[in-house]
Scaffold this active site. Structure first.
Site, PDB file in Angstrom:
ATOM      1  N   GLU A 114     -11.293 -69.951 -69.401  1.00 28.73           N
ATOM      2  CA  GLU A 114     -12.678 -70.171 -68.988  1.00 28.73           C
ATOM      3  C   GLU A 114     -13.629 -70.232 -70.192  1.00 28.73           C
ATOM      4  O   GLU A 114     -14.510 -71.073 -70.229  1.00 28.73           O
ATOM      5  CB  GLU A 114     -13.134 -69.084 -68.010  1.00 28.73           C
ATOM      6  CG  GLU A 114     -12.447 -69.147 -66.651  1.00 28.73           C
ATOM      7  CD  GLU A 114     -12.775 -70.392 -65.841  1.00 28.73           C
ATOM      8  OE1 GLU A 114     -13.881 -70.963 -65.991  1.00 28.73           O
ATOM      9  OE2 GLU A 114     -11.923 -70.809 -65.043  1.00 28.73           O
ATOM     10  N   ASP A 120     -22.206 -72.472 -65.496  1.00 29.09           N
ATOM     11  CA  ASP A 120     -21.311 -71.322 -65.554  1.00 29.09           C
ATOM     12  C   ASP A 120     -21.643 -70.542 -66.820  1.00 29.09           C
ATOM     13  O   ASP A 120     -21.925 -71.134 -67.862  1.00 29.09           O
ATOM     14  CB  ASP A 120     -19.850 -71.768 -65.586  1.00 29.09           C
ATOM     15  CG  ASP A 120     -19.399 -72.396 -64.271  1.00 29.09           C
ATOM     16  OD1 ASP A 120     -20.048 -72.162 -63.238  1.00 29.09           O
ATOM     17  OD2 ASP A 120     -18.394 -73.120 -64.288  1.00 29.09           O
TER      18      ASP A 120
END
Length: 148
Positions: free
Chosen positions: A55, A72
């Site tokens: 991520e 994000d």
């Protein structure tokens, strides 16, 4: 003059406290273990490490803007659409946190929010990086040499 210097020192201190950080694999492994993530939600410490790597490459300042205008944030790339609030668009704010707070070197709030996310039905499938690169694989290499 003295109060001006004090203000500058205070600003420098605040900048230092909120500065982003890129964790080493083992450093993050120890923190996540201390925070109770090994086994949390049925996922091992290695799942959490693998997910964080894919991520954000362990970078607390990571941000990515999505095509829909949401973003994000942080080491776990937590979505502004569902979990935190930013200035871009409305959010469900499931973690009741400002997205910018997920960008500092202190990842306690990131961990609390990630625990909330993983308790939902998709579990770790909520993270595309985990689903694509970690799910169903032998992840033992993620903690090799970490002295856990």
């Amino acid at each position: 003059m003295g109060s001006h210097r004090l203000l500058l020192q205070l600003l420098a201190l605040l900048t230092t406290v909120t500065k982003a950080k890129v964790f080493s694999r083992c450093e993050l492994a120890h923190i996540l273990q201390e925070e109770g993530l090994d086994g949390y939600g049925g996922y091992s410490l290695t799942d959490w490490l693998c997910m964080a790597f894919y991520e954000s490459t362990f970078n607390t300042a990571a941000q990515s803007i999505k095509a829909d205008g949401s973003a994000d944030y942080g080491i776990f790339q937590i979505s502004s659409q569902l979990w935190c609030t930013d200035d871009r668009r409305p959010s469900d704010d499931g973690c009741r946190i400002a997205c910018r707070d997920l960008l500092s070197s202190n990842i306690t709030d990131d961990i609390i929010c990630a625990k909330r996310i993983v308790r939902n039905p998709p579990g770790m499938n909520a993270w595309e990086g985990w689903a694509m690169h970690c799910k169903g694989r032998d992840l033992s290499e993620w903690v090799e040499g970490c002295d856990l």
